[in-house]
Design a protein around this motif. Structure first.
Motif, PDB file in Angstrom:
ATOM      1  N   MET A 121      46.410  57.452  27.345  1.00 34.67           N
ATOM      2  CA  MET A 121      46.827  58.607  28.128  1.00 34.67           C
ATOM      3  C   MET A 121      48.298  58.901  27.883  1.00 34.67           C
ATOM      4  N   PRO A 122      48.715  60.169  28.090  1.00 28.79           N
ATOM      5  CA  PRO A 122      50.141  60.475  28.002  1.00 28.79           C
ATOM      6  C   PRO A 122      50.925  59.640  29.010  1.00 28.79           C
ATOM      7  N   GLN A 123      52.105  59.174  28.604  1.00 29.13           N
ATOM      8  CA  GLN A 123      52.953  58.413  29.508  1.00 29.13           C
ATOM      9  C   GLN A 123      53.581  59.344  30.545  1.00 29.13           C
ATOM     10  N   PRO A 124      53.875  58.828  31.748  1.00 27.92           N
ATOM     11  CA  PRO A 124      54.583  59.655  32.735  1.00 27.92           C
ATOM     12  C   PRO A 124      55.916  60.126  32.168  1.00 27.92           C
ATOM     13  N   CYS A 125      56.307  61.336  32.504  1.00 30.03           N
ATOM     14  CA  CYS A 125      57.546  61.925  31.999  1.00 30.03           C
ATOM     15  C   CYS A 125      58.440  62.285  33.176  1.00 30.03           C
ATOM     16  N   THR A 126      59.707  61.876  33.121  1.00 30.57           N
ATOM     17  CA  THR A 126      60.611  62.114  34.245  1.00 30.57           C
ATOM     18  C   THR A 126      60.844  63.600  34.496  1.00 30.57           C
ATOM     19  N   LEU A 127      60.682  64.422  33.461  1.00 31.77           N
ATOM     20  CA  LEU A 127      60.884  65.857  33.622  1.00 31.77           C
ATOM     21  C   LEU A 127      59.646  66.556  34.181  1.00 31.77           C
ATOM     22  N   LEU A 128      58.568  65.793  34.347  1.00 33.15           N
ATOM     23  CA  LEU A 128      57.340  66.329  34.924  1.00 33.15           C
ATOM     24  C   LEU A 128      57.054  65.523  36.186  1.00 33.15           C
ATOM     25  N   SER A 129      57.725  65.883  37.270  1.00 35.07           N
ATOM     26  CA  SER A 129      57.634  65.109  38.498  1.00 35.07           C
ATOM     27  C   SER A 129      57.756  66.033  39.700  1.00 35.07           C
ATOM     28  N   VAL A 130      57.387  65.514  40.866  1.00 35.97           N
ATOM     29  CA  VAL A 130      57.416  66.304  42.091  1.00 35.97           C
ATOM     30  C   VAL A 130      58.842  66.784  42.376  1.00 35.97           C
ATOM     31  N   GLY A 131      58.976  68.074  42.651  1.00 33.63           N
ATOM     32  CA  GLY A 131      60.267  68.665  42.936  1.00 33.63           C
ATOM     33  C   GLY A 131      60.934  69.292  41.733  1.00 33.63           C
ATOM     34  N   GLN A 132      60.458  68.979  40.538  1.00 33.76           N
ATOM     35  CA  GLN A 132      61.067  69.544  39.340  1.00 33.76           C
ATOM     36  C   GLN A 132      60.844  71.057  39.295  1.00 33.76           C
ATOM     37  N   ALA A 133      61.890  71.790  38.922  1.00 34.02           N
ATOM     38  CA  ALA A 133      61.822  73.247  38.895  1.00 34.02           C
ATOM     39  C   ALA A 133      61.975  73.767  37.469  1.00 34.02           C
TER      40      ALA A 133
ATOM     41  N   ARG B  79      60.252  87.819  35.440  1.00 33.56           N
ATOM     42  CA  ARG B  79      60.961  86.561  35.656  1.00 33.56           C
ATOM     43  C   ARG B  79      60.075  85.659  36.527  1.00 33.56           C
ATOM     44  N   VAL B  80      59.972  84.419  36.134  1.00 33.18           N
ATOM     45  CA  VAL B  80      59.046  83.495  36.791  1.00 33.18           C
ATOM     46  C   VAL B  80      59.760  82.186  37.121  1.00 33.18           C
ATOM     47  N   ASN B  81      59.520  81.680  38.308  1.00 32.95           N
ATOM     48  CA  ASN B  81      59.990  80.357  38.731  1.00 32.95           C
ATOM     49  C   ASN B  81      58.779  79.497  39.068  1.00 32.95           C
ATOM     50  N   VAL B  82      58.845  78.241  38.705  1.00 29.92           N
ATOM     51  CA  VAL B  82      57.760  77.296  38.994  1.00 29.92           C
ATOM     52  C   VAL B  82      58.364  76.030  39.580  1.00 29.92           C
ATOM     53  N   ARG B  83      57.706  75.498  40.585  1.00 33.04           N
ATOM     54  CA  ARG B  83      58.101  74.191  41.117  1.00 33.04           C
ATOM     55  C   ARG B  83      56.868  73.310  41.258  1.00 33.04           C
ATOM     56  N   ILE B  84      56.998  72.053  40.838  1.00 30.65           N
ATOM     57  CA  ILE B  84      55.904  71.092  40.967  1.00 30.65           C
ATOM     58  C   ILE B  84      55.921  70.512  42.380  1.00 30.65           C
ATOM     59  N   GLN B  85      54.789  70.622  43.065  1.00 31.72           N
ATOM     60  CA  GLN B  85      54.673  70.155  44.444  1.00 31.72           C
ATOM     61  C   GLN B  85      53.899  68.843  44.564  1.00 31.72           C
ATOM     62  N   GLY B  86      53.073  68.534  43.594  1.00 30.64           N
ATOM     63  CA  GLY B  86      52.291  67.302  43.636  1.00 30.64           C
ATOM     64  C   GLY B  86      51.960  66.838  42.236  1.00 30.64           C
ATOM     65  N   TYR B  87      51.853  65.523  42.061  1.00 34.75           N
ATOM     66  CA  TYR B  87      51.589  64.962  40.722  1.00 34.75           C
ATOM     67  C   TYR B  87      50.902  63.616  40.869  1.00 34.75           C
ATOM     68  N   ASP B  88      49.775  63.445  40.186  1.00 37.12           N
ATOM     69  CA  ASP B  88      49.032  62.186  40.196  1.00 37.12           C
ATOM     70  C   ASP B  88      48.668  61.856  38.759  1.00 37.12           C
ATOM     71  N   HIS B  89      49.444  60.980  38.145  1.00 34.30           N
ATOM     72  CA  HIS B  89      49.265  60.660  36.731  1.00 34.30           C
ATOM     73  C   HIS B  89      47.900  60.064  36.456  1.00 34.30           C
ATOM     74  N   ASP B  90      47.438  59.152  37.299  1.00 32.24           N
ATOM     75  CA  ASP B  90      46.171  58.462  37.050  1.00 32.24           C
ATOM     76  C   ASP B  90      44.982  59.414  37.088  1.00 32.24           C
ATOM     77  N   ARG B  91      45.057  60.436  37.930  1.00 29.90           N
ATOM     78  CA  ARG B  91      43.964  61.406  38.044  1.00 29.90           C
ATOM     79  C   ARG B  91      44.137  62.592  37.107  1.00 29.90           C
ATOM     80  N   GLY B  92      45.261  62.652  36.422  1.00 28.36           N
ATOM     81  CA  GLY B  92      45.529  63.791  35.541  1.00 28.36           C
ATOM     82  C   GLY B  92      45.675  65.082  36.321  1.00 28.36           C
ATOM     83  N   TYR B  93      46.286  64.995  37.496  1.00 28.21           N
ATOM     84  CA  TYR B  93      46.363  66.145  38.403  1.00 28.21           C
ATOM     85  C   TYR B  93      47.809  66.474  38.728  1.00 28.21           C
ATOM     86  N   LEU B  94      48.104  67.761  38.844  1.00 25.90           N
ATOM     87  CA  LEU B  94      49.368  68.217  39.395  1.00 25.90           C
ATOM     88  C   LEU B  94      49.150  69.576  40.048  1.00 25.90           C
TER      89      LEU B  94
END
Length: 214
Positions: free
Chosen positions: A23-35, A52-67
């Motif tokens: 599986m892909p390794q966890p990435c620090t730039l892909l984490s909860v709160g990252q904008a 113009r678009v803004n995105v923020r990650i609100q949830g991330y579960d590496h083991d389930r492959g979910y964000l």
């Protein structure tokens, strides 16, 4: 969230082995709160336009492959305010999800047609075509592939003139946090491109509005 209308890199190793961590390794730039901030091109034969678009990650579960997260479009012509949607994502990790979508109206041909638009994908294609890439080792690959599906509007009604019927094919760069994506919806303009850069909220003085997600 389009209007309804009719990076070249090679992997350090692409392995067919299914032993160990594939599986892909966890990435620090892909984490909860990252904008992320950038644009979505919604050009068609009738017009040339970018939102113009803004995105923020609100949830991330590496083991389930979910964000999941929120997407905010700021200069939508038919909307009086920025339009915010809530989306859920699938990480193509060959464990929980493969490169074949299998839903949302996308065929395998649609999948390959969109994934191959990312320069980082072609080295994987020979192992993806037979089974969606189940035997791929993506643990050291410098890109993470995802699908983002908008689930509902947060601050506007469904009569806002936009559609969230489709979904995004997404490619995330682990080296700099940049995101490229293409929106797929048979009833919208094809290949609407999403381009986002990772941003530092504090250093750049950027902030999102606050929305309550239910």
């Amino acid at each position: 969230m389009p209007v309804r209308m009719v990076e070249t890199s090679s992997p350090s190793e692409v392995s067919g082995s299914t032993t160990g961590n594939t599986m892909p390794q966890p990435c620090t730039l892909l984490s909860v709160g990252q904008a992320f901030s950038g644009t979505q091109n919604v050009s068609s034969l009738q017009k040339d336009e970018a939102w113009r678009v803004n995105v923020r990650i609100q949830g991330y579960d590496h083991d389930r492959g979910y964000l999941c997260g929120t997407m905010e479009a700021l200069n939508v012509p038919m909307a009086d305010t920025p339009v915010v949607t809530f989306w859920e994502g699938e990480i193509v990790d060959t464990k929980n999800y493969t490169f074949y979508t299998g839903k949302w109206g996308a065929t395998r041909e649609d999948d390959i047609k969109h994934w191959t638009k990312f320069p980082s994908f072609p080295p994987l294609l020979p192992k993806v075509e037979p089974d969606g890439g189940k035997s791929l080792d993506l643990s050291n690959y410098p890109y993470i592939f995802m699908r983002w599906k908008e689930q509902h509007f947060v601050n506007v009604g469904t009569d806002c003139g936009l559609t969230i019927a489709g979904f995004y094919y997404v490619c995330f760069s682990c080296s700099d946090g940049s995101i490229n994506g293409f929106y797929y919806d048979p009833n919208s303009s094809p290949f609407q491109k999403l381009e986002l850069k990772s941003i530092s909220v504090g250093r750049l003085g950027f902030s999102f509005s606050t929305y309550e997600l239910q």
